[in-house]
Structure formats: C-alpha cells, structure tokens
Design a protein around this motif. Structure first.
Motif, PDB file in Angstrom:
ATOM      1  N   LEU A   1       0.814  -1.220   0.000  1.00  0.00           N
ATOM      2  CA  LEU A   1       0.000   0.000   0.000  1.00  0.00           C
ATOM      3  C   LEU A   1       0.842   1.263   0.000  1.00  0.00           C
ATOM      4  O   LEU A   1       0.605   2.176  -0.790  1.00  0.00           O
ATOM      5  CB  LEU A   1      -0.959  -0.014   1.181  1.00  0.00           C
ATOM      6  CG  LEU A   1      -1.951  -1.174   1.205  1.00  0.00           C
ATOM      7  CD1 LEU A   1      -2.753  -1.159   2.489  1.00  0.00           C
ATOM      8  CD2 LEU A   1      -2.849  -1.135   0.001  1.00  0.00           C
ATOM      9  N   SER A   2       1.840   1.343   0.868  1.00  0.00           N
ATOM     10  CA  SER A   2       2.651   2.554   0.912  1.00  0.00           C
ATOM     11  C   SER A   2       3.486   2.712  -0.351  1.00  0.00           C
ATOM     12  O   SER A   2       3.708   3.811  -0.823  1.00  0.00           O
ATOM     13  CB  SER A   2       3.542   2.575   2.153  1.00  0.00           C
ATOM     14  OG  SER A   2       4.525   1.572   2.092  1.00  0.00           O
ATOM     15  N   ARG A   3       3.916   1.613  -0.960  1.00  0.00           N
ATOM     16  CA  ARG A   3       4.704   1.694  -2.193  1.00  0.00           C
ATOM     17  C   ARG A   3       3.859   2.180  -3.362  1.00  0.00           C
ATOM     18  O   ARG A   3       4.349   2.873  -4.243  1.00  0.00           O
ATOM     19  CB  ARG A   3       5.331   0.348  -2.507  1.00  0.00           C
ATOM     20  CG  ARG A   3       6.462   0.043  -1.563  1.00  0.00           C
ATOM     21  CD  ARG A   3       7.053  -1.313  -1.853  1.00  0.00           C
ATOM     22  NE  ARG A   3       8.169  -1.527  -0.959  1.00  0.00           N
ATOM     23  CZ  ARG A   3       9.336  -2.002  -1.341  1.00  0.00           C
ATOM     24  NH1 ARG A   3       9.541  -2.318  -2.599  1.00  0.00           N
ATOM     25  NH2 ARG A   3      10.302  -2.175  -0.476  1.00  0.00           N
ATOM     26  N   ILE A   4       2.599   1.824  -3.382  1.00  0.00           N
ATOM     27  CA  ILE A   4       1.720   2.320  -4.440  1.00  0.00           C
ATOM     28  C   ILE A   4       1.475   3.806  -4.246  1.00  0.00           C
ATOM     29  O   ILE A   4       1.590   4.597  -5.175  1.00  0.00           O
ATOM     30  CB  ILE A   4       0.387   1.553  -4.451  1.00  0.00           C
ATOM     31  CG1 ILE A   4       0.639   0.085  -4.832  1.00  0.00           C
ATOM     32  CG2 ILE A   4      -0.607   2.192  -5.420  1.00  0.00           C
ATOM     33  CD1 ILE A   4      -0.544  -0.821  -4.589  1.00  0.00           C
TER      34      ILE A   4
ATOM     35  N   SER B   1       9.143   2.304  -7.274  1.00  0.00           N
ATOM     36  CA  SER B   1       9.477   1.615  -8.519  1.00  0.00           C
ATOM     37  C   SER B   1       9.659   0.117  -8.293  1.00  0.00           C
ATOM     38  O   SER B   1      10.762  -0.385  -8.192  1.00  0.00           O
ATOM     39  CB  SER B   1      10.750   2.225  -9.096  1.00  0.00           C
ATOM     40  OG  SER B   1      11.070   1.601 -10.302  1.00  0.00           O
ATOM     41  N   ASP B   2       8.559  -0.621  -8.182  1.00  0.00           N
ATOM     42  CA  ASP B   2       8.592  -2.077  -8.141  1.00  0.00           C
ATOM     43  C   ASP B   2       7.380  -2.599  -8.907  1.00  0.00           C
ATOM     44  O   ASP B   2       6.522  -1.844  -9.328  1.00  0.00           O
ATOM     45  CB  ASP B   2       8.668  -2.623  -6.715  1.00  0.00           C
ATOM     46  CG  ASP B   2       7.420  -2.384  -5.889  1.00  0.00           C
ATOM     47  OD1 ASP B   2       6.414  -1.881  -6.411  1.00  0.00           O
ATOM     48  OD2 ASP B   2       7.448  -2.710  -4.695  1.00  0.00           O
ATOM     49  N   LEU B   3       7.314  -3.886  -9.100  1.00  0.00           N
ATOM     50  CA  LEU B   3       6.295  -4.498  -9.953  1.00  0.00           C
ATOM     51  C   LEU B   3       4.872  -4.110  -9.558  1.00  0.00           C
ATOM     52  O   LEU B   3       4.091  -3.651 -10.381  1.00  0.00           O
ATOM     53  CB  LEU B   3       6.453  -6.022  -9.932  1.00  0.00           C
ATOM     54  CG  LEU B   3       5.486  -6.819 -10.782  1.00  0.00           C
ATOM     55  CD1 LEU B   3       5.747  -6.559 -12.257  1.00  0.00           C
ATOM     56  CD2 LEU B   3       5.621  -8.293 -10.480  1.00  0.00           C
ATOM     57  N   VAL B   4       4.533  -4.280  -8.309  1.00  0.00           N
ATOM     58  CA  VAL B   4       3.166  -3.996  -7.857  1.00  0.00           C
ATOM     59  C   VAL B   4       2.916  -2.493  -7.817  1.00  0.00           C
ATOM     60  O   VAL B   4       1.890  -2.009  -8.296  1.00  0.00           O
ATOM     61  CB  VAL B   4       2.888  -4.635  -6.484  1.00  0.00           C
ATOM     62  CG1 VAL B   4       1.529  -4.212  -5.952  1.00  0.00           C
ATOM     63  CG2 VAL B   4       2.959  -6.152  -6.598  1.00  0.00           C
TER      64      VAL B   4
END
Length: 89
Positions: A53-56, A61-64
C-alpha cells in the motif's frame, strides 16, 4: 482486505487461505489482485502495508507499485489477500 477459503493463481495452483493476516501482519505470503488485469503472489518479511500500500501511494518503482499508478490503474482496482504467515529464521 479480501478474504476467501482458497485462492487460485493464474497457473492453476490453489492456495488454502488462513485468513489470519491483516495489513499490519509481517512475514506473510500474499496475493495482490488487480480487478482489471492480473494477480501477483509475493512474500514479505515486512508488513503488508509497508510492502504494497505505501509503495503504491508513493509511486515506488517495483512491480506492484508501478502497476497501480500507470496505464489508467488506481487503488480502486487494488485488492490484497493474506494467504499465510511464514516462519522467518
């Protein structure tokens, strides 16, 4: 957070779901679902929130992360299910 008794990956592999995982759980195997186009199964030693959630939200910059902030995708299409807790040594 999605719940179910079983999760079937695109390859046909079926996972039994324990449903004892939430966004604050760490050391988990999880499934991310885009309601428009694909599924992703991953594992994290951190929490589900930190890993996905925080990465979105920060456009990490990762796959999900990239999947949900590109090509007309958004958090409205995002679903996540904790499949099981793992034992980390």
């Amino acid at each position: 957070m999605m719940t179910a008794d079983y999760f079937t990956y695109l390859s046909g592999k079926m996972y039994s779901v324990s449903n004892n995982v939430d966004c604050k759980s760490s050391n988990v195997v999880y499934a991310v679902n885009c309601r428009r186009c694909r599924r992703y199964v991953g594992e994290t030693g951190g929490t589900l929130y930190q890993r996905n959630l925080s990465r979105i939200r920060t456009q990490h910059s990762d796959l999900v992360g990239e999947h949900f902030y590109t090509d007309g995708h958004s958090m409205d299409l995002f679903g996540i299910m904790g499949l099981e807790k793992t034992q980390r040594v």
